[in-house]
Write an enzyme that holds these catalytic residues in place. Structure first.
Site, PDB file in Angstrom:
ATOM      1  N   LYS A 142       0.738  -1.220   0.004  1.00  0.00           N
ATOM      2  CA  LYS A 142       0.143   0.007  -0.022  1.00  0.00           C
ATOM      3  C   LYS A 142       0.926   1.243   0.034  1.00  0.00           C
ATOM      4  O   LYS A 142       0.647   2.272  -0.718  1.00  0.00           O
ATOM      5  CB  LYS A 142      -0.977   0.052   1.057  1.00  0.00           C
ATOM      6  CG  LYS A 142      -2.114  -0.922   0.997  1.00  0.00           C
ATOM      7  CD  LYS A 142      -2.755  -1.417   2.380  1.00  0.00           C
ATOM      8  CE  LYS A 142      -3.777  -2.436   2.209  1.00  0.00           C
ATOM      9  NZ  LYS A 142      -4.435  -2.999   3.194  1.00  0.00           N
ATOM     10  N   GLN A 151      -4.735  -1.364   9.523  1.00  0.00           N
ATOM     11  CA  GLN A 151      -4.701  -2.943   8.856  1.00  0.00           C
ATOM     12  C   GLN A 151      -5.340  -3.785   9.827  1.00  0.00           C
ATOM     13  O   GLN A 151      -4.971  -4.021  11.096  1.00  0.00           O
ATOM     14  CB  GLN A 151      -3.171  -3.148   8.667  1.00  0.00           C
ATOM     15  CG  GLN A 151      -3.013  -4.522   7.718  1.00  0.00           C
ATOM     16  CD  GLN A 151      -3.563  -4.411   6.321  1.00  0.00           C
ATOM     17  OE1 GLN A 151      -3.631  -3.445   5.779  1.00  0.00           O
ATOM     18  NE2 GLN A 151      -3.918  -5.694   6.086  1.00  0.00           N
ATOM     19  N   ASP A 167     -11.157   2.708   3.835  1.00  0.00           N
ATOM     20  CA  ASP A 167     -11.585   1.193   3.960  1.00  0.00           C
ATOM     21  C   ASP A 167     -13.042   0.958   3.687  1.00  0.00           C
ATOM     22  O   ASP A 167     -13.503   0.024   3.534  1.00  0.00           O
ATOM     23  CB  ASP A 167     -11.126   0.595   5.070  1.00  0.00           C
ATOM     24  CG  ASP A 167      -9.629  -0.322   4.918  1.00  0.00           C
ATOM     25  OD1 ASP A 167      -9.676  -0.716   3.842  1.00  0.00           O
ATOM     26  OD2 ASP A 167      -8.923  -0.239   5.838  1.00  0.00           O
TER      27      ASP A 167
HETATM   28  N1  GUN Z   1      -6.967  -6.926   6.165  1.00  0.00           N
HETATM   29  C1  GUN Z   1      -7.528  -7.569   5.066  1.00  0.00           C
HETATM   30  N2  GUN Z   1      -7.737  -7.069   4.040  1.00  0.00           N
HETATM   31  C2  GUN Z   1      -8.072  -5.670   4.578  1.00  0.00           C
HETATM   32  C3  GUN Z   1      -8.396  -4.726   3.839  1.00  0.00           C
HETATM   33  O1  GUN Z   1      -8.996  -4.301   2.962  1.00  0.00           O
HETATM   34  N3  GUN Z   1      -8.339  -3.183   4.776  1.00  0.00           N
HETATM   35  C4  GUN Z   1      -7.786  -3.522   6.090  1.00  0.00           C
HETATM   36  N4  GUN Z   1      -7.778  -2.400   6.784  1.00  0.00           N
HETATM   37  N5  GUN Z   1      -7.405  -4.559   6.464  1.00  0.00           N
HETATM   38  C5  GUN Z   1      -7.425  -5.737   5.841  1.00  0.00           C
END
Ligand code: GUN
Length: 303
Positions: free
Chosen positions: A49, A93, A116
Site C-alpha cells: 500500500k 490494517q 476502507d
Molecule cells: N485486512 C485484510 N484486508 C484488509 C483491508 O481491505 N483493509 C484493512 N484495513 N485490513 C485488511
C-alpha cells in the site's frame, strides 16, 4: 477453458489514469496506514500500500505499533490523524491483536477519512445506496466484472463468505446492480449445490482450493478472493497433486500463495475466472488509492 480476468493489467490501467488526474489536480492525497504487531502477511500488504502511494505521488505516513500497544495510545493516534489536514485517508490494517476492540477502533476513524469503508456510517450508507467509501476489495471486484462486461442484472450471484470486509459489502453492491444475491457460509446446507446455481460465484472463504468443479455451473464467472499461504509440502501435495510445480515453490521459497478456488479444475468449467495472484489483489490496492484520491478531492471541494 476459462478466460482469465487479468486484475494486474486492469489495476495498472486504473492507476495510470489516476496518475494523470492527480497531476492535473495539483492535490497531494495523503494516506495514513497503521499496522499493529508483526503479522507477516499484514506487513507485506502494508508495504504494498505504501509503495502504491509512492508510485502515485501520494503522501504516505506509516505507523508501526507494537503488538501490546494500548487502546488509549491507538485512540490518540487515530484522533490525531483525524485532525491532520495532510491526511485524507486512514487505514487500520486488520486483523489487530485481540486485546484491542476492533469495532471500537474502526469507529474512531472519521467517516470522512475512512477509505476502507469499515466505519458504521459508511457501512450504513452502502446498505441504503448513498454515496460513501466502498470497501476496496468489493470495489475492485466490481471494476473487474465491469471490465469484462459480465452481465449482473437479473443474474444469480452467490457469495461464499460473510465477512464485513468482502462478503457482506460485495453482496450489497451486486444487489444494487439488480442481481439476485445469496450469501453462503460454513453452515450452509448443500453449499456446492447452491453455488452451482450461480451465474457469478464469488469465493471469499479463506480456505485453499475449497471451491472445486462441483461448485461451478458450466459457463459461470468465478471470482476468487482468497489469498492463502500454503507452507507445508504434505498439505500442498494433497491440494495441488504430486506433480504440481507449486511443491517446488514451497521448497524454494518456504510457501506458495493460492486462492480459494481449485484453479485447474474450475478453469475447464468456468467462462471467466480470476487467477491468484494477479486477479482481485492488485485491484484492492488500486481502489484504496482511488478512495484516497476521491477523499482528497472532497476535502478540497469543502475548502
Ligand atoms: N485486512 C485484510 N484486508 C484488509 C483491508 O481491505 N483493509 C484493512 N484495513 N485490513 C485488511
Amino acid at each position: 477453458m476459462a478466460v482469465l480476468m487479468d486484475g494486474r493489467t486492469l489495476a495498472h490501467k486504473i492507476t495510470d489514469g489516476m496518475r494523470h488526474e492527480v497531476d492535473a489536480s495539483g492535490l497531494r492525497p495523503g494516506l495514513a496506514v497503521i499496522l499493529v504487531g508483526e503479522n507477516p502477511a499484514s506487513a507485506v500488504y502494508v508495504r504494498m500500500k505504501e509503495k502504491a502511494c509512492e508510485k502515485l505521488g501520494f503522501f504516505s505516513s506509516g505507523f508501526r505499533l507494537p503488538a501490546d500497544v494500548s487502546e488509549a495510545e491507538l485512540t490518540t493516534l487515530i484522533l490525531r490523524l483525524n485532525n491532520d489536514p495532510d491526511i485524507h485517508g486512514i487505514l487500520l490494517q486488520l486483523p489487530i491483536p485481540g486485546h484491542l476492540d476492533e469495532k471500537k477502533m474502526l469507529s474512531l476513524i472519521s467517516p470522512d477519512k475512512d477509505v476502507d469503508g469499515f466505519h458504521p456510517v459508511n457501512v450504513g450508507k452502502l446498505m441504503v445506496g448513498d454515496e460513501c467509501f466502498v470497501p476496496c476489495t468489493p470495489r475492485g471486484i466490481m471494476a473487474l466484472v465491469d471490465a469484462y462486461n459480465v452481465e449482473l442484472e437479473g443474474k444469480r450471484v452467490v457469495v461464499i463468505g460473510r465477512s464485513n470486509i468482502v462478503g457482506k459489502p460485495i453482496a450489497m453492491l451486486m444487489l444494487h446492480r439488480h442481481a439476485t444475491v445469496t450469501i453462503c457460509h460454513s453452515r450452509t446446507v448443500d453449499l456446492a449445490g447452491l453455488c452451482r446455481e450461480a451465474d457469478v460465484l464469488i469465493a471469499a472463504v479463506g480456505r485453499p482450493y475449497f471451491v472445486d468443479e462441483t461448485f461451478v455451473k458450466p459457463g459461470a464467472t468465478v471470482v476468487d478472493v482468497g489469498v492463502n499461504r500454503v507452507d507445508d509440502v504434505e498439505t500442498a501435495s494433497q491440494l495441488f497433486g504430486l506433480e504440481s510445480p507449486k511443491l517446488q515453490k514451497i521448497r524454494d521459497k518456504g510457501y506458495v500463495l493460492c486462492g480459494d478456488v481449485n484453479f485447474e479444475e474450475v478453469e475447464s468449467k468456468a467462462a471467466l475466472l480470476t487467477p491468484v495472484p494477479r486477479g482481485v489483489g492488485p485491484l484492492t490496492i488500486a481502489m484504496l488509492m482511488q478512495n484516497t484520491f476521491d477523499s482528497a478531492k472532497r476535502f478540497a471541494e469543502k475548502g
